[in-house]
Design a protein around this motif. Structure first.
Motif, PDB file in Angstrom:
ATOM      1  N   SER A 134     -61.693  -8.197 119.536  1.00 62.22           N
ATOM      2  CA  SER A 134     -60.911  -6.981 119.538  1.00 62.22           C
ATOM      3  C   SER A 134     -59.515  -6.919 120.174  1.00 62.22           C
ATOM      4  O   SER A 134     -58.736  -5.873 120.076  1.00 62.22           O
ATOM      5  N   SER A 135     -59.330  -8.216 121.004  1.00 60.52           N
ATOM      6  CA  SER A 135     -58.126  -8.034 121.757  1.00 60.52           C
ATOM      7  C   SER A 135     -57.404  -9.555 121.942  1.00 60.52           C
ATOM      8  O   SER A 135     -56.436  -9.508 122.641  1.00 60.52           O
ATOM      9  N   SER A 136     -57.900 -10.593 121.284  1.00 59.71           N
ATOM     10  CA  SER A 136     -57.345 -11.918 121.437  1.00 59.71           C
ATOM     11  C   SER A 136     -56.136 -12.027 120.603  1.00 59.71           C
ATOM     12  O   SER A 136     -56.264 -11.931 119.468  1.00 59.71           O
ATOM     13  N   THR A 137     -55.030 -12.168 121.113  1.00 59.12           N
ATOM     14  CA  THR A 137     -53.761 -11.902 120.220  1.00 59.12           C
ATOM     15  C   THR A 137     -52.982 -13.149 120.352  1.00 59.12           C
ATOM     16  O   THR A 137     -52.021 -13.240 119.749  1.00 59.12           O
ATOM     17  N   ASN A 138     -53.479 -14.347 120.823  1.00 61.38           N
ATOM     18  CA  ASN A 138     -52.710 -15.522 120.926  1.00 61.38           C
ATOM     19  C   ASN A 138     -52.357 -15.815 119.306  1.00 61.38           C
ATOM     20  O   ASN A 138     -53.316 -15.938 118.576  1.00 61.38           O
ATOM     21  N   PRO A 139     -51.276 -16.355 118.997  1.00 55.36           N
ATOM     22  CA  PRO A 139     -51.029 -16.918 117.742  1.00 55.36           C
ATOM     23  C   PRO A 139     -51.773 -18.048 117.036  1.00 55.36           C
ATOM     24  O   PRO A 139     -52.190 -18.127 115.636  1.00 55.36           O
ATOM     25  N   LYS A 140     -52.197 -18.975 117.759  1.00 54.75           N
ATOM     26  CA  LYS A 140     -52.920 -20.006 117.580  1.00 54.75           C
ATOM     27  C   LYS A 140     -54.359 -19.633 116.731  1.00 54.75           C
ATOM     28  O   LYS A 140     -55.132 -20.400 116.185  1.00 54.75           O
ATOM     29  N   ILE A 141     -54.994 -18.371 117.095  1.00 46.53           N
ATOM     30  CA  ILE A 141     -56.255 -17.922 116.635  1.00 46.53           C
ATOM     31  C   ILE A 141     -55.998 -17.678 115.062  1.00 46.53           C
ATOM     32  O   ILE A 141     -57.021 -17.728 114.386  1.00 46.53           O
ATOM     33  N   THR A 142     -55.132 -17.680 114.671  1.00 47.35           N
ATOM     34  CA  THR A 142     -54.809 -17.439 113.211  1.00 47.35           C
ATOM     35  C   THR A 142     -55.298 -18.617 112.326  1.00 47.35           C
ATOM     36  O   THR A 142     -55.788 -18.484 111.582  1.00 47.35           O
ATOM     37  N   GLN A 143     -55.187 -19.756 112.969  1.00 51.37           N
ATOM     38  CA  GLN A 143     -55.558 -21.051 112.475  1.00 51.37           C
ATOM     39  C   GLN A 143     -56.819 -21.508 113.038  1.00 51.37           C
ATOM     40  O   GLN A 143     -57.313 -22.812 113.152  1.00 51.37           O
ATOM     41  N   ALA A 144     -57.781 -20.759 113.771  1.00 48.63           N
ATOM     42  CA  ALA A 144     -58.786 -20.965 114.780  1.00 48.63           C
ATOM     43  C   ALA A 144     -60.130 -21.249 113.746  1.00 48.63           C
ATOM     44  O   ALA A 144     -60.829 -22.044 114.547  1.00 48.63           O
ATOM     45  N   GLY A 145     -59.996 -21.245 112.406  1.00 51.57           N
ATOM     46  CA  GLY A 145     -61.187 -21.625 111.708  1.00 51.57           C
ATOM     47  C   GLY A 145     -61.631 -20.394 110.772  1.00 51.57           C
ATOM     48  O   GLY A 145     -61.260 -19.213 110.871  1.00 51.57           O
TER      49      GLY A 145
END
Length: 377
Positions: A134-145
């Motif tokens: 609901s709240s994790s906004t780091n751009p790396k999460i886009t490619q986290a899986g």
């Protein structure tokens, strides 16, 4: 045909019918049909950001109770297993491992902090269990899986918004940056810097600090000496309280602008007049239903919900709707999450893209004024 042969054939037919029914109805129709559907939840329930974590936990409990009162998931009750990620990769890894390997959850709501989500993402992908933040906004999460989703915009939006607001609305081009050394702070800072440069702005000084640090005077002194026009200050609750107080003590009479983790009532009560005038960007939510507001007030003892609480509520309701449709097969749930389009939650309308990210981002600016948090028009 002998009597025993007929009995044997009859038993075989019965077993085939049972097996076929199981394959058609799915695992939820078998002996565990009366057992609860298990969801995991990871957020900081202790430590620096516990106030934010406990607040979103309450929203999850409200959604869980409403789902169960409405009949649960295909007649099964929803059980939520709450784990403390402490806004820390190591603690989040332990929490995620327990939820996946011991509790055997169907999906995980979380983490709250980007460091939690990035730590649990490889575990969720390996287990093929959806992880929805609901709240994790780091751009790396886009490619986290493939199994990682979020109901909040990436900081690839927020960092740009902040740079455009500081230069365009506040007309400040020379920025001092004070930031914590975590995935969220660093990711947001990097996006902000890139957009600031594109807009002709300048970084006067850039000073990082450990999240647990409680003395930022050295970093603040360097920023003050750099003759910045404004301070872009990224921190979690306790670090922010310390930093705002120490900037006041050191005579930093500059506008201060923060990020979305500042949406914690503990900051204004902990800082007092030293927070006066400080601003921050935050994801825009629509006006919340009064029933949700009242229930959050009741359960929290009158504490105002943060911007992410209704988004947690929306995730729970969306997952319940999906499981009512496809059952508790995690692969099917994952596939349905990629089909989320114009889902009407209480906080926002959600459409998820091919990376599991929301496709539209809107922000507002809030400020600490007169002992209250107000929206800047």
């Amino acid at each position: 045909m002998t009597k025993n042969a007929k009995i044997f054939i009859g038993l075989v037919v019965i077993l085939i019918v049972i097996w076929a029914g199981y394959k058609l109805a799915g695992p939820e129709a078998m002996p565990n049909a009366n057992e609860p559907v298990k969801l995991g939840f990871i957020a900081p329930l202790s430590g620096d950001t516990a106030g934010l974590g406990e607040n979103i936990r309450l929203a999850g409990e409200i959604a869980r109770d409403e789902i169960n009162q409405a009949g649960g998931i295909k007649g099964r009750q929803l059980e939520v297993i709450f784990e403390d990620g402490q806004c820390d990769p190591k603690a989040a890894t332990s929490a995620g491992t327990k939820l996946l390997q011991i509790d055997k959850v169907t999906a995980i709501v979380g983490g709250f902090c980007s460091s939690e989500t990035l730590a649990v993402a490889p575990l969720a992908n390996a287990a093929k269990i959806p992880l929805v933040s609901s709240s994790s906004t780091n751009p790396k999460i886009t490619q986290a899986g493939d199994y990682v989703f979020r109901f909040v915009p990436s900081d690839s939006f927020q960092g740009k918004f902040a740079a455009e607001y500081l230069t365009g609305v506040l007309n400040k081009k020379k920025v001092g940056i004070l930031y914590c050394l975590t995935d969220w702070c660093v990711g947001l800072k990097d996006v902000f810097k890139a957009r600031l440069a594109e807009l002709g702005g300048e970084v006067a000084a850039e000073e990082g600090y450990q999240q647990e640090a409680r003395d930022l005077r050295s970093q603040i002194t360097k920023i003050k000496a750099a003759k910045a026009e404004i301070v872009y200050f990224l921190g979690y609750t306790e670090g922010t309280i310390v930093g705002l107080k120490q900037m006041k003590e050191l005579g930093v009479n500059l506008p201060i602008f923060g990020g979305d983790t500042w949406d914690d009532p503990k900051i204004i009560t902990g800082v007092g007049e030293a927070a006066e005038g400080a601003m921050y960007s935050i994801t825009a939510n629509r006006a919340l239903p009064q029933s949700f507001v009242d229930e959050m007030n009741k359960r929290s003892g009158g504490k105002e919900s943060n911007t992410y609480s209704p988004r947690v509520y929306d995730i729970f309701k969306a997952l319940a709707q999906i499981m009512d449709k496809v059952g508790v097969d995690s692969e099917k749930i994952k596939n349905e999450l990629y089909q989320v389009k114009d889902y009407q939650g209480i906080a926002d309308t959600y459409t998820l893209d091919a990376n599991g990210d929301v496709s539209v981002a809107n922000y507002i600016v809030k400020a600490f004024m007169g002992g209250k948090v107000v929206e800047i028009k």
